[in-house]
Design a protein around this motif. Structure first.
Motif, mmCIF file in Angstrom:
data_model
loop_
_atom_site.group_PDB
_atom_site.id
_atom_site.type_symbol
_atom_site.label_atom_id
_atom_site.label_comp_id
_atom_site.label_asym_id
_atom_site.label_seq_id
_atom_site.Cartn_x
_atom_site.Cartn_y
_atom_site.Cartn_z
ATOM 1 N N TYR A 35 36.376 -10.752 -5.321
ATOM 2 C CA TYR A 35 37.090 -10.324 -6.522
ATOM 3 C C TYR A 35 38.025 -11.426 -7.014
ATOM 4 N N HIS A 36 38.143 -11.492 -8.321
ATOM 5 C CA HIS A 36 39.036 -12.424 -8.994
ATOM 6 C C HIS A 36 40.145 -11.602 -9.639
ATOM 7 N N LEU A 37 41.382 -11.827 -9.235
ATOM 8 C CA LEU A 37 42.547 -11.142 -9.797
ATOM 9 C C LEU A 37 43.313 -12.143 -10.633
ATOM 10 N N TYR A 38 43.610 -11.800 -11.882
ATOM 11 C CA TYR A 38 44.234 -12.771 -12.758
ATOM 12 C C TYR A 38 45.107 -12.080 -13.803
ATOM 13 N N SER B 262 50.376 -10.018 -20.065
ATOM 14 C CA SER B 262 50.949 -8.677 -20.104
ATOM 15 C C SER B 262 50.276 -7.704 -19.136
ATOM 16 N N THR B 263 49.026 -7.980 -18.758
ATOM 17 C CA THR B 263 48.241 -7.024 -17.982
ATOM 18 C C THR B 263 47.402 -7.756 -16.938
ATOM 19 N N LEU B 264 47.293 -7.189 -15.756
ATOM 20 C CA LEU B 264 46.503 -7.784 -14.685
ATOM 21 C C LEU B 264 45.082 -7.246 -14.727
ATOM 22 N N HIS B 265 44.102 -8.124 -14.492
ATOM 23 C CA HIS B 265 42.703 -7.724 -14.390
ATOM 24 C C HIS B 265 42.204 -7.952 -12.966
ATOM 25 N N ILE B 266 41.379 -7.047 -12.482
ATOM 26 C CA ILE B 266 40.716 -7.204 -11.186
ATOM 27 C C ILE B 266 39.221 -7.161 -11.457
ATOM 28 N N SER B 267 38.530 -8.272 -11.162
ATOM 29 C CA SER B 267 37.139 -8.425 -11.574
ATOM 30 C C SER B 267 36.233 -8.729 -10.390
ATOM 31 N N LEU B 268 35.132 -7.998 -10.296
ATOM 32 C CA LEU B 268 34.114 -8.257 -9.276
ATOM 33 C C LEU B 268 33.309 -9.492 -9.659
ATOM 34 N N LEU B 269 33.116 -10.407 -8.697
ATOM 35 C CA LEU B 269 32.303 -11.591 -8.942
ATOM 36 C C LEU B 269 30.835 -11.307 -8.643
ATOM 37 N N GLY C 281 30.929 -8.715 -14.779
ATOM 38 C CA GLY C 281 31.089 -7.814 -15.917
ATOM 39 C C GLY C 281 31.718 -6.490 -15.522
ATOM 40 N N THR C 282 31.943 -6.294 -14.230
ATOM 41 C CA THR C 282 32.609 -5.083 -13.728
ATOM 42 C C THR C 282 34.063 -5.421 -13.413
ATOM 43 N N TYR C 283 34.973 -4.819 -14.144
ATOM 44 C CA TYR C 283 36.392 -5.103 -13.914
ATOM 45 C C TYR C 283 37.251 -3.970 -14.444
ATOM 46 N N VAL C 284 38.534 -4.003 -14.057
ATOM 47 C CA VAL C 284 39.497 -3.011 -14.535
ATOM 48 C C VAL C 284 40.778 -3.701 -14.980
ATOM 49 N N ARG C 285 41.482 -3.011 -15.877
ATOM 50 C CA ARG C 285 42.844 -3.421 -16.260
ATOM 51 C C ARG C 285 43.818 -2.595 -15.420
ATOM 52 N N VAL C 286 44.801 -3.256 -14.830
ATOM 53 C CA VAL C 286 45.816 -2.539 -14.058
ATOM 54 C C VAL C 286 47.202 -3.031 -14.469
ATOM 55 N N PHE C 287 48.179 -2.174 -14.313
ATOM 56 C CA PHE C 287 49.571 -2.475 -14.682
ATOM 57 C C PHE C 287 49.670 -2.981 -16.131
ATOM 58 N N PRO C 288 49.129 -2.234 -17.091
ATOM 59 C CA PRO C 288 49.205 -2.682 -18.482
ATOM 60 C C PRO C 288 50.657 -2.821 -18.948
ATOM 61 N N PHE C 289 50.934 -3.952 -19.570
ATOM 62 C CA PHE C 289 52.256 -4.272 -20.137
ATOM 63 C C PHE C 289 53.366 -4.247 -19.086
ATOM 64 N N ARG C 290 53.003 -4.544 -17.838
ATOM 65 C CA ARG C 290 54.000 -4.670 -16.769
ATOM 66 C C ARG C 290 54.300 -6.131 -16.458
ATOM 67 N N TRP C 291 53.545 -7.054 -17.075
ATOM 68 C CA TRP C 291 53.836 -8.475 -16.946
ATOM 69 C C TRP C 291 53.843 -8.908 -15.474
ATOM 70 N N MET C 292 52.693 -8.730 -14.829
ATOM 71 C CA MET C 292 52.540 -9.087 -13.425
ATOM 72 C C MET C 292 51.778 -10.417 -13.330
ATOM 73 N N ALA D 23 46.971 0.531 -2.930
ATOM 74 C CA ALA D 23 45.865 1.331 -3.456
ATOM 75 C C ALA D 23 44.879 1.631 -2.339
ATOM 76 N N ASP D 24 44.126 2.725 -2.507
ATOM 77 C CA ASP D 24 43.084 3.079 -1.540
ATOM 78 C C ASP D 24 41.771 2.377 -1.842
ATOM 79 N N THR D 25 41.577 1.969 -3.090
ATOM 80 C CA THR D 25 40.404 1.183 -3.478
ATOM 81 C C THR D 25 40.899 0.006 -4.309
ATOM 82 N N ILE D 26 40.130 -1.064 -4.314
ATOM 83 C CA ILE D 26 40.617 -2.272 -4.985
ATOM 84 C C ILE D 26 40.740 -2.088 -6.490
ATOM 85 N N PHE D 27 39.937 -1.209 -7.077
ATOM 86 C CA PHE D 27 40.045 -0.939 -8.509
ATOM 87 C C PHE D 27 41.099 0.114 -8.835
#
Length: 386
Positions: free
Chosen positions: A225-228, A234-241, A250-261, A293-297
């Motif tokens: 996974y690539h976390l960036y 403003s928002t962190l993405h967690i993406s499967l490579l 192409g499988t990824y999620v947005r986490v902590f929107p507008f939390r500036w992580m 978290a219990d799962t990476i996404f």
């Protein structure tokens, strides 16, 4: 003469053994095998064949060192205290047309091993020369040997043409996308309310999402996974490579929107995923954040600032993360529940003098604690099991 020579060799070996480091001293200069301060900033560790390999930004003196003048350095160690300089794993290019031309911004390099392809894969945050922090790209390089040399493949923006798994209908709205594109990316990388009023995710979907501060993580099942930090930080993405670790799936999620992580660092312990990050204050330190978290996404739950105590050398405590910023969480070989939080103490006016703060992580009732230590060694984990 033979006896004298043998005695000299024994004396030299004994002196070398006595000079070997046996502890961590956070924030102090850290000499390598040549007696020079380790030059591997914003780095990460790849463990291979029971050896630790530390990759990081090779800095030079002065403010010029904040841009890539040399490349990515690599060091090796068996004990984590003493490090051998293995040279430059990935040099920047003298070709001004190259994405990694000398003078570009190349930050937070991380290396992972792909057991299926038998290749070592490096990812890093890349800003093209002369464009400040506007490119927000991810660089990818590959090698047959862990110390390199690494061959630069390309740079990209992640997940072009793909929506995150948790996309909303509003984010797909063509009117909001058009309105945001009309802004021509006139957003800062620092916290503002403006970002929440525009659809940054949608405006970048076709060309790929922004990617700045980053890390890599390989899970127990071999998936990487690539976390960036994305969307103008403003928002962190967690993406499967992909399976070869050379692209986004192409499988990824947005986490902590507008939390500036930014400055993400991740580990997995007892089936749970833990993330450490910081806020966005440029080179200046701020309060660290921790999440679980219990799962990476996700879903991810914020736990608060894990830092405890005060850096005795500069008087900085939890509100400034002892003067550092997270870069990686290192699992210690052969020990359960033993993880080291790696922080960088940036020195932007003299980049080469940046220091390293390595501290043990304590897991307490599902939360993290990172307590300041003036000096410590790996026996800490045996004295302080989870």
């Amino acid at each position: 003469m033979k006896i004298i020579s043998i005695l000299f060799i024994l004396l030299t070996v004994n002196m070398h053994a006595e000079n070997r480091l046996q502890s961590f001293k956070p924030g102090q200069t850290w000499p390598d095998n040549n007696g020079r301060h380790i030059n591997a900033h914003g780095g990460g560790i790849c463990v291979y064949d029971s050896t630790y390999y530390w990759f990081g930004e090779h800095k030079i003196e002065g403010k010029a060192g904040n841009k890539a003048q040399v490349g990515v350095s690599v060091y090796s160690s068996k004990d984590l205290y003493n490090w051998k300089d293995e040279g430059i794993a990935l040099p920047v290019s003298d070709d001004p047309k190259s994405d990694i031309a000398k003078g570009c911004i190349l930050e937070r390099p991380k290396v992972i091993f792909n057991a299926k392809t038998n290749k070592f894969v490096m990812w890093f945050h890349l800003e093209l020369k002369g464009q400040g922090y506007g490119a927000a790209r991810s660089g990818i390089a590959i090698a047959d040997k862990i110390t390199g040399p690494y061959t630069f493949i390309r740079s990209i923006r992640p997940n072009a043409g793909h929506w995150p798994q948790n996309v909303t209908a509003d984010e797909k709205d063509p009117r909001s996308i058009a309105r945001t594109k009309a802004e021509n990316d006139r957003f800062s990388g620092a916290p503002t309310k403006k970002h929440e009023k525009f659809n940054i995710l949608g405006s970048h979907m076709e060309g790929g999402q922004m990617a700045r501060d980053m890390t890599l993580f390989v899970d127990d099942d071999g998936k990487a996974y690539h976390l960036y930090s994305s969307e103008h930080n403003s928002t962190l993405h967690i993406s499967l490579l992909t399976e070869d670790y050379l692209d986004h799936s192409g499988t990824y999620v947005r986490v902590f929107p507008f939390r500036w992580m930014e400055a993400p660092a991740i580990c997995k312990n007892n089936g749970k995923y833990y993330l450490i990050a910081s806020g966005c204050t440029g080179w200046s330190p701020n309060a660290a954040r921790s999440t679980v978290a219990d799962t990476i996404f996700g879903p991810w739950k914020e736990l608060g600032n894990p830092c405890v105590g005060e850096n005795t050398s500069n008087g900085l405590g939890p509100s400034k993360t002892f003067g550092g910023q997270s870069t990686y969480i290192l699992p210690v070989l052969g020990q359960d529940n033993a993880f080291i939080a790696m922080f960088d103490q940036w020195r932007p006016n003299n980049a080469i003098d940046g220091r390293y703060i390595w501290l043990p992580i304590q897991f307490e009732k599902g939360s993290l604690k990172i307590e300041w230590q003036d000096e410590w060694n790996l026996s800490f984990f045996k004295k302080n099991p989870e």
